[in-house]
Scaffold this motif. Sequence first.
Motif: not given
Length: 153
Positions: A57-63
Amino acid sequence: MKRFIFTLVLTTVIVAVLTYFMPRGLDAYAEQISADATVSIYCRATDLDCIDVGSGKIVRCSVAEMDSALARCRDLDGFSVSFCGTYNDVERVAQLFNVKVTSTLNLDGLLVLCGNSPKLTGGVTLDGARVNVQIAYKDGTVTVGCPLILGEY
């Protein structure tokens, strides 16, 4: 008693210095790379909104959201940080990590550096050399991955 205090202080200083210079994961440096970057976490399991790529799975988020997202991901395979930048940012990141470049690819405006950094943990063997950081630059986007960039760049 003086010997004990001296030994205690010396031991504390040595432990503090070793801890400061100990290799860390890329997540420890994400804000130094770029505070407004997009973070991609590649893991095997999570309960967060993610992109399912079959084997993981790829989880995308901000720093800013990264620490809480990492806490909810299990079996981490890799980690990358992408941000708007220039070739100078590629050089800055390489200097930040003291990267010893093992290979360079320059193809149709895509620049990819693979190397080894004493500041980062982990790594893979690529063409007989240990690689624990990959830096890519194309069309104003810089992507830094550890140990490799597992997704798009």
